[in-house]
Each structure stands twice: as structure tokens, then as C-alpha cells.
Design an enzyme around this catalytic site. Sequence first.
Site, PDB file in Angstrom:
ATOM      1  CB  VAL A  74      -0.932   0.013   1.244  1.00 17.59           C
ATOM      2  CG1 VAL A  74      -1.709   1.321   1.311  1.00 17.59           C
ATOM      3  CG2 VAL A  74      -1.905  -1.160   1.206  1.00 17.59           C
ATOM      4  N   GLY A 119       4.462   4.175   2.982  1.00 14.43           N
ATOM      5  CA  GLY A 119       4.142   2.919   2.305  1.00 14.43           C
ATOM      6  C   GLY A 119       4.252   1.778   3.300  1.00 14.43           C
ATOM      7  CE  LYS A 120       4.986  -1.353   8.157  1.00 15.33           C
ATOM      8  NZ  LYS A 120       5.788  -0.446   8.990  1.00 15.33           N
ATOM      9  N   GLY A 121       3.988  -2.884   3.351  1.00 13.23           N
ATOM     10  CA  GLY A 121       3.628  -4.101   2.639  1.00 13.23           C
ATOM     11  C   GLY A 121       3.602  -5.253   3.609  1.00 13.23           C
TER      12      GLY A 121
END
Length: 430
Positions: A74, A119-121
Site C-alpha cells: 500500500v 508505504g507498507k507491505g
Amino acid sequence: MDNGQLPATHRSQQVFEDSPVFEMACRQLDAVGEVIDLDQGVLERLMKPKRSLVVSVPIRMDSGETRNFWGYRVQHSLTSGPAKGGLRYHPSVDLGEVAALAMWMSWKCGIMNLPFGGGKGGITVDCAQISLGEKERLTRRFTEEVLCIIGPRQDVMAPDLGTDEQTMAWIMDTYSMSVDYACPEIVTGKPVELGGCVGRREATGRGVVYCVMKALQEIKANASDATAVVQGFGNVGSVVCQELSTRGIKIVAVGDRYGAIANPRGIDLAALNKHMQARNLLKDFPGAEQIPSEELLTTPCTILVPAALERVITSANAGKLRCRVLAEAANGPTTPDADVILKGSDIFIIPDVLCNAGGVTVSYFEWVQDIQQYLWTEQQVNQKLEELMLRAFNQVRGFAQQRNLAMRTAALSIGVQKTAKEKMRRGLYP
Ligand code: GLU
């Protein structure tokens, strides 16, 4: 499938609005909207992640069977620069959690004045249940699946729960193979031999401790009389313990996902580290007493450091905390309902978006060094980290005092305002 539902193995939580963690991040943003003057349209844009990608990641298991895992990336905001944030491997990962963590990264980068969006995943997987080879295949295939949205100028990943330097090395290699040149700046938190920054691994823990020492000054407490309780003994928690004890602070209790231990005379960290390196469980450490995990956070101490998962301080235990400083090393450890209770206490809160921002700050140093192909010394890294952490701490503290705000609201306001201002300046296209 008789009841019309997919079997559990095929289902994923892919609606971020249904997620309690995402709801928590939105509630915090709403609270900021009430104290600072924000354009309504910009506030609405900030409530939604800019871009979310859900991928199914098939890999061949060691047994020969094929299994599919859910993967997410994201990008909350791309306004200030590339999206920046970690990659988490954990069984609780879903789209809502990743979207909330991405939003918090935006505010964190804003507070630290870094040229990144959040952001992050993540991948929904229990690392204890897969082999190293399976983890490598999962990481490489995930990288392939998100290639269309990542890049050193678009989205730069870093370690988070369940991932480490080796994971970043696999991503760097997979990306470099696809673009046909060695591209260290695609990830941060890499091994130093591959362009990683010295001091990156310890950076989050060190940043937490710089903030804690400032907070002790604020409440006029002496480090030599202070005690600490730390939840989590991974990359962040273990460094926090080490750095606190180097400064004369006694660690009286620690815990991890398997249990918790306490010793009012102080836990011998060298012995605990040795015990852990020999692949023993923390709870079996002979130099301390086992305590129930749910008692860890309410153990009396000067400094309480949640350094594991989000939403551990809730309305059920917030009133029972017995600390003077709450240093949020984890992301999102305190729910908005717990915040309301804590507001009535005299606990000094160092909010997550400030407290644990040392990690992404040194990630920024790493990215800059990789792009310039010019390496800094560890002394330069630590000095600059301390300078930026203290600057941010003072700015947040000053704003909180000036406007009579809670530290969390002050920190979030500064982070949100930076992104909002940039959005306004850039304008809406077309
Ligand atoms: N995962 C870390 C965090 O939550 C680090 C992010 C980064 O270095 O990009 O802040």
C-alpha cells in the site's frame, strides 16, 4: 462452500474500511482535523491510501506442493517523494493493517521532514512455519508480483516484523536482475556489504532511547533510579533494552509472543542474549521469574516500552498502567479509547510516529548514500540520527505546550500538516 462462503484458505481480508486498525488510523486523523486547519478535500484524500495492490503469491513448498499466500503493498501518499515503509511477514497481516501502517508512515516521514510518502507491505504468513528456502522463494515471487509499482523513485521497502537484512538482500537481487544492473537503492535495511547503512539495524531502538532520555528530563526523573519494562525482544525491543541498560536503567521485565519474565533486581541482558542465541525461549530464562504475559504491561516501572504489535494498550488495561513514561516503540500500540483514559493520567507519552521514527530516518540516510554512492561512518550516522530525533522531539513537545495538546495529537498534526501543505501547493491535477 455450501453456505456461499469461500473456504478459509481462499478468503482474504481485502477491504480496508472493515479493519479495526485502519479505523484507528482514521480516527486519529479525524482528531487532527479538529485541531489544525485542514482543507476538507485534502483531509478526505489523506484518509484513503493512494494506491493498494493485493497479490496472490504462489510458491513451491519444500514438500513439492504449491501454496498461495496473500501479499499486499500500500502506498498511502506519493506527494512528498517515493513511498517508504517496511514489509511485514505475520499471520495477522491483512489489507487494513497494511493500509493503517502505510498511513502512519506518512505522518512519521512528515514529522522527521523526510522526502518520502508512507508505504507498507506484508504477506500473511507465519515465519515459524516455513523454511528459509520457502521464505526466499516467497520474497522473490512477491517482489516479482509488485514490480509494477516499486522502484527507487516510486516505492522503497525496508524490514519490519518477520523480515530482516537477508529478506532485503533477496528483494534487492530480484529487482536488480529485472532491471539488469545492481540497484541497492531499491530497499533499505540491507546487509552492509550490499550498500546497507551502518547502524540501520539498531536505529529504531536507538531513536526510542534518545526520546526516552529527553522524556526523563521533562518529568525530572533520574536515569540511575529508573526502571523499564519492554514488550518484545526482537530487533527493536532487544536494542532498547541494551541501550537503556548502557545508560544505567534497570530492565525489570521483558516479554515476547511466547511469554514474559521479571526480575526486580534487573535482568542480566548479556546472560539473556546468550540464552536467546542458544535458541531457547525467553520465558525459560533462568535469571528471572516467569510472569503471565497479560501482567507485563501493568508491571510498575518508570518507562514502559511496547515494542511488538499494535493495539496492546486498550481501554481494558490503560487505567492499570504503572509507568511514568510510555515510549511507543511499536506502531499503533495504543487504541484511541485507551488514549482517552491515559489523557487523565500523568503518564508522559512518546507517540509511535515520533518514538520509532529512528528506523525510517536511517533508512533515509541509507537511500541517500546508495544514490550518491558515498558511504558515511557509523559515528556520522548516529550523530545525525540523534540530532534529527531531538529536533523532532522538541518540535512536537513545543507544539503540544503551545496549543495545550496531547503529545500524540501534536505529533500527528505536524506530520499531517506537512503532507497537507505539499498537496495544497502542488494542486489537484488536472
Ligand atoms: N518498518 C519500519 C517502520 O515501521 C521502518 C520503515 C523504513 O525504514 O522504511 O518504521
